[in-house]
Design a protein around this motif. Structure first.
Motif, PDB file in Angstrom:
ATOM      1  N   HIS A  35      28.375  56.302  52.715  1.00 37.97           N
ATOM      2  CA  HIS A  35      29.639  55.573  52.709  1.00 37.97           C
ATOM      3  C   HIS A  35      30.710  56.437  52.056  1.00 37.97           C
ATOM      4  O   HIS A  35      30.456  57.068  51.021  1.00 37.97           O
ATOM      5  N   GLU A  36      31.909  56.431  52.639  1.00 35.06           N
ATOM      6  CA  GLU A  36      33.036  57.117  52.014  1.00 35.06           C
ATOM      7  C   GLU A  36      33.637  56.217  50.950  1.00 35.06           C
ATOM      8  O   GLU A  36      33.971  55.046  51.208  1.00 35.06           O
ATOM      9  N   VAL A  37      33.780  56.751  49.733  1.00 34.49           N
ATOM     10  CA  VAL A  37      34.282  55.966  48.610  1.00 34.49           C
ATOM     11  C   VAL A  37      35.415  56.735  47.940  1.00 34.49           C
ATOM     12  O   VAL A  37      35.264  57.907  47.589  1.00 34.49           O
ATOM     13  N   MET A  38      36.553  56.066  47.762  1.00 31.14           N
ATOM     14  CA  MET A  38      37.693  56.643  47.045  1.00 31.14           C
ATOM     15  C   MET A  38      37.908  55.849  45.768  1.00 31.14           C
ATOM     16  O   MET A  38      38.029  54.622  45.807  1.00 31.14           O
ATOM     17  N   ILE A  39      37.946  56.556  44.638  1.00 32.46           N
ATOM     18  CA  ILE A  39      38.143  55.914  43.337  1.00 32.46           C
ATOM     19  C   ILE A  39      39.320  56.586  42.645  1.00 32.46           C
ATOM     20  O   ILE A  39      39.339  57.809  42.494  1.00 32.46           O
ATOM     21  N   ARG A  40      40.293  55.785  42.226  1.00 30.12           N
ATOM     22  CA  ARG A  40      41.494  56.333  41.608  1.00 30.12           C
ATOM     23  C   ARG A  40      41.922  55.459  40.431  1.00 30.12           C
ATOM     24  O   ARG A  40      41.851  54.231  40.486  1.00 30.12           O
ATOM     25  N   GLY A  41      42.385  56.112  39.366  1.00 32.13           N
ATOM     26  CA  GLY A  41      42.917  55.384  38.229  1.00 32.13           C
ATOM     27  C   GLY A  41      43.381  56.323  37.133  1.00 32.13           C
ATOM     28  O   GLY A  41      42.864  57.430  36.981  1.00 32.13           O
ATOM     29  N   VAL A  42      44.362  55.883  36.367  1.00 38.71           N
ATOM     30  CA  VAL A  42      44.918  56.683  35.274  1.00 38.71           C
ATOM     31  C   VAL A  42      43.915  56.839  34.135  1.00 38.71           C
ATOM     32  O   VAL A  42      43.854  57.880  33.483  1.00 38.71           O
ATOM     33  N   ASP A  43      43.100  55.807  33.925  1.00 40.29           N
ATOM     34  CA  ASP A  43      42.124  55.837  32.832  1.00 40.29           C
ATOM     35  C   ASP A  43      40.833  55.188  33.320  1.00 40.29           C
ATOM     36  O   ASP A  43      40.802  53.988  33.606  1.00 40.29           O
ATOM     37  N   ARG A  44      39.768  55.958  33.421  1.00 40.28           N
ATOM     38  CA  ARG A  44      38.508  55.465  33.957  1.00 40.28           C
ATOM     39  C   ARG A  44      37.884  54.374  33.087  1.00 40.28           C
ATOM     40  O   ARG A  44      36.916  53.718  33.502  1.00 40.28           O
ATOM     41  N   ARG A  45      38.429  54.150  31.900  1.00 43.94           N
ATOM     42  CA  ARG A  45      37.944  53.065  31.040  1.00 43.94           C
ATOM     43  C   ARG A  45      38.592  51.727  31.382  1.00 43.94           C
ATOM     44  O   ARG A  45      38.185  50.687  30.854  1.00 43.94           O
ATOM     45  N   ASN A  46      39.594  51.742  32.253  1.00 38.50           N
ATOM     46  CA  ASN A  46      40.258  50.507  32.659  1.00 38.50           C
ATOM     47  C   ASN A  46      39.315  49.619  33.467  1.00 38.50           C
ATOM     48  O   ASN A  46      38.312  50.099  34.011  1.00 38.50           O
ATOM     49  N   PRO A  47      39.635  48.327  33.579  1.00 38.55           N
ATOM     50  CA  PRO A  47      38.828  47.427  34.405  1.00 38.55           C
ATOM     51  C   PRO A  47      38.759  47.921  35.848  1.00 38.55           C
ATOM     52  O   PRO A  47      39.692  48.557  36.355  1.00 38.55           O
ATOM     53  N   GLU A  60      41.444  51.208  54.748  1.00 36.71           N
ATOM     54  CA  GLU A  60      42.792  51.381  54.212  1.00 36.71           C
ATOM     55  C   GLU A  60      42.939  52.704  53.457  1.00 36.71           C
ATOM     56  O   GLU A  60      44.024  53.023  52.967  1.00 36.71           O
ATOM     57  N   ILE A  61      41.873  53.468  53.369  1.00 35.54           N
ATOM     58  CA  ILE A  61      41.925  54.743  52.655  1.00 35.54           C
ATOM     59  C   ILE A  61      42.989  55.692  53.223  1.00 35.54           C
ATOM     60  O   ILE A  61      43.641  56.411  52.450  1.00 35.54           O
ATOM     61  N   PRO A  62      43.243  55.715  54.538  1.00 32.71           N
ATOM     62  CA  PRO A  62      44.225  56.679  55.054  1.00 32.71           C
ATOM     63  C   PRO A  62      45.629  56.542  54.468  1.00 32.71           C
ATOM     64  O   PRO A  62      46.375  57.515  54.442  1.00 32.71           O
ATOM     65  N   TYR A  80      36.429  51.634  49.799  1.00 33.35           N
ATOM     66  CA  TYR A  80      35.331  52.260  50.526  1.00 33.35           C
ATOM     67  C   TYR A  80      35.425  51.900  51.997  1.00 33.35           C
ATOM     68  O   TYR A  80      35.928  50.838  52.359  1.00 33.35           O
ATOM     69  N   ASP A  81      34.962  52.821  52.830  1.00 35.54           N
ATOM     70  CA  ASP A  81      34.863  52.553  54.261  1.00 35.54           C
ATOM     71  C   ASP A  81      33.516  51.891  54.515  1.00 35.54           C
ATOM     72  O   ASP A  81      32.461  52.460  54.197  1.00 35.54           O
ATOM     73  N   GLN A  82      33.545  50.692  55.061  1.00 30.73           N
ATOM     74  CA  GLN A  82      32.313  49.949  55.290  1.00 30.73           C
ATOM     75  C   GLN A  82      31.417  50.657  56.308  1.00 30.73           C
ATOM     76  O   GLN A  82      31.880  51.485  57.094  1.00 30.73           O
ATOM     77  N   ARG A  83      30.157  50.327  56.287  1.00 31.10           N
ATOM     78  CA  ARG A  83      29.194  50.882  57.231  1.00 31.10           C
ATOM     79  C   ARG A  83      29.744  50.807  58.661  1.00 31.10           C
ATOM     80  O   ARG A  83      30.176  49.754  59.139  1.00 31.10           O
ATOM     81  N   GLY A  84      29.748  51.945  59.342  1.00 31.22           N
ATOM     82  CA  GLY A  84      30.227  51.986  60.718  1.00 31.22           C
ATOM     83  C   GLY A  84      31.731  52.012  60.861  1.00 31.22           C
ATOM     84  O   GLY A  84      32.244  51.947  61.981  1.00 31.22           O
ATOM     85  N   SER A  85      32.465  52.134  59.733  1.00 27.68           N
ATOM     86  CA  SER A  85      33.930  52.131  59.769  1.00 27.68           C
ATOM     87  C   SER A  85      34.482  53.436  59.202  1.00 27.68           C
ATOM     88  O   SER A  85      33.941  53.983  58.240  1.00 27.68           O
ATOM     89  N   GLY A  86      35.574  53.909  59.782  1.00 21.27           N
ATOM     90  CA  GLY A  86      36.262  55.071  59.238  1.00 21.27           C
ATOM     91  C   GLY A  86      35.335  56.249  59.005  1.00 21.27           C
ATOM     92  O   GLY A  86      34.535  56.633  59.865  1.00 21.27           O
ATOM     93  N   ALA A 109      25.322  46.749  46.615  1.00 22.23           N
ATOM     94  CA  ALA A 109      24.759  48.029  46.166  1.00 22.23           C
ATOM     95  C   ALA A 109      25.855  48.956  45.645  1.00 22.23           C
ATOM     96  O   ALA A 109      25.661  49.663  44.645  1.00 22.23           O
ATOM     97  N   LEU A 110      27.007  48.965  46.312  1.00 24.94           N
ATOM     98  CA  LEU A 110      28.143  49.759  45.822  1.00 24.94           C
ATOM     99  C   LEU A 110      28.592  49.256  44.458  1.00 24.94           C
ATOM    100  O   LEU A 110      28.909  50.059  43.569  1.00 24.94           O
ATOM    101  N   THR A 111      28.607  47.960  44.278  1.00 22.73           N
ATOM    102  CA  THR A 111      28.993  47.383  42.992  1.00 22.73           C
ATOM    103  C   THR A 111      28.052  47.853  41.890  1.00 22.73           C
ATOM    104  O   THR A 111      28.494  48.225  40.793  1.00 22.73           O
ATOM    105  N   ASP A 112      26.757  47.865  42.166  1.00 28.47           N
ATOM    106  CA  ASP A 112      25.787  48.373  41.188  1.00 28.47           C
ATOM    107  C   ASP A 112      26.076  49.833  40.839  1.00 28.47           C
ATOM    108  O   ASP A 112      26.036  50.229  39.666  1.00 28.47           O
ATOM    109  N   TYR A 113      26.380  50.626  41.859  1.00 29.25           N
ATOM    110  CA  TYR A 113      26.690  52.039  41.640  1.00 29.25           C
ATOM    111  C   TYR A 113      27.917  52.195  40.749  1.00 29.25           C
ATOM    112  O   TYR A 113      27.916  52.985  39.781  1.00 29.25           O
ATOM    113  N   VAL A 114      28.960  51.455  41.049  1.00 33.22           N
ATOM    114  CA  VAL A 114      30.216  51.571  40.301  1.00 33.22           C
ATOM    115  C   VAL A 114      30.023  51.121  38.855  1.00 33.22           C
ATOM    116  O   VAL A 114      30.514  51.758  37.914  1.00 33.22           O
TER     117      VAL A 114
END
Length: 330
Positions: A35-47, A60-62, A80-86, A109-114
């Motif tokens: 799965h393609e996953v994009m994670i962005r934030g000013v501070d990784r300790r944020n919610p 919506e990643i594009p 994240y791009d869902q299975r079979g998407s993007g 499963a993605l939630t567990d990873y994050v």
């Protein structure tokens, strides 16, 4: 030669300044597929917020960076791009078992990873459009993983929503003097009443039921062409994924109303709708909201928006989300 280079050119997401910032775009194996996953934030300790895109198949990643600078200041944002998407569409993969339940399992499963990656026990889940179908099923199945759920452009009773879209489009066509449009739409009433067809999205869009303050199609075009998160090969993946996902998942949604599947959740629920949304109708969403059981629930209307209040009124949405988060007790 130039076309070939453009198709395979490496992709990335621009860096965010700051010692604790994160700006990551990569493939992560989830339930046996990348799965393609994009994670962005000013501070990784944020919610953490996980966004579930709609479509089906419409990553919506594009282009989404255009609208989330304010959110990135206060939250770590996961798309994240869902299975079979993007970029999660893989050309020789077997998608014969694709279903909403499979996408729910992928999301959990993605939630567990994050949660493990960032050392946080719970996240805020936000679904948009068809993503709310996946999101509602996920929070019903595993409420312990999430602090709260926000449904933007919340799906509800499929036929009621589509009839609202049809009646709105016919009314607006007549008001605009486009009687041929009104006649063509009226001919679809029987099929829409049976749940066999959607109100044509080009008509909903033409008459202001999709977006009022942005051009969402243009956002895709410019994102595909100019943003570094997608290359031309990814655009082909995207188009293939939309075709695949919509053929399978829209039929599933129409035959299995979320209102019958999920009538109770054990975490706070927020339905966020644009006043002029006729891609997923406000009326149908409100009817669902009224019967849904939850420890806390709120129905929020953004008065200038249609189907994309988080983008059309991005500053107001960011303010609302920051305030809402501060009031959630967990």
């Amino acid at each position: 030669m130039l076309l070939a280079i453009g198709m395979v050119f490496p992709t990335w997401t621009p860096r965010i300044e700051g010692d604790n910032s994160i700006s990551s775009l990569k493939q992560i194996e989830i339930n046996g597929t990348d799965h393609e996953v994009m994670i962005r934030g000013v501070d990784r300790r944020n919610p953490i917020i996980i966004f579930v895109h709609g479509g089906p198949g419409c990553s919506e990643i594009p282009y989404v960076r255009k609208y989330q600078d304010l959110l990135e200041k206060n939250f770590t944002i996961v798309h994240y791009d869902q299975r079979g998407s993007g970029k999660s569409y893989h050309f020789f993969e077997d998608y014969s078992t694709l279903s909403a339940d499979l996408l729910v399992d992928d999301l959990l499963a993605l939630t567990d990873y994050v949660e493990m990656e960032f050392g946080q026990e719970k996240v805020l889940l936000i679904g948009h459009s068809f993503g709310t179908y996946i999101g509602m099923k996920a929070v019903a199945k595993a409420p312990d993983k999430f602090v709260a759920y926000v449904g933007i452009g919340q799906v509800a009773d499929h036929r009621k929503s589509e009839l609202d879209s049809l009646n709105y489009s016919i009314k607006q066509a007549k008001l605009a003097g486009n009687l041929k449009d009104a006649e063509r739409l009226e001919q679809l009433r029987g099929a829409i009443e049976k749940g066999e067809q959607l109100t044509p999205r080009n008509m909903v869009r033409k008459y202001g039921g999709a977006a009022r303050l942005i051009d969402d199609n243009w956002d895709y075009y410019t994102g595909f062409l100019f943003n570094p998160e997608y290359n031309l090969l990814d655009v082909i993946r995207y188009l293939n994924g939309v075709s695949l996902s919509q053929e399978i998942l829209l039929e599933e949604e129409s035959k299995n109303n979320i209102t019958s599947i999920v009538d109770k959740v054990d975490i706070p629920v927020y339905f966020v709708m644009g006043q002029y949304d006729y891609m997923t109708s406000v009326k149908a969403a409100k009817e669902y909201f009224e019967v849904l059981e939850a420890p806390k629930k709120e129905f929020v209307i953004f008065e200038k928006s249609a189907h994309y209040p988080q983008f059309e009124e991005e500053e107001l949405f960011a303010e609302w989300l920051k305030k809402t988060w501060s009031q959630i007790k967990f």
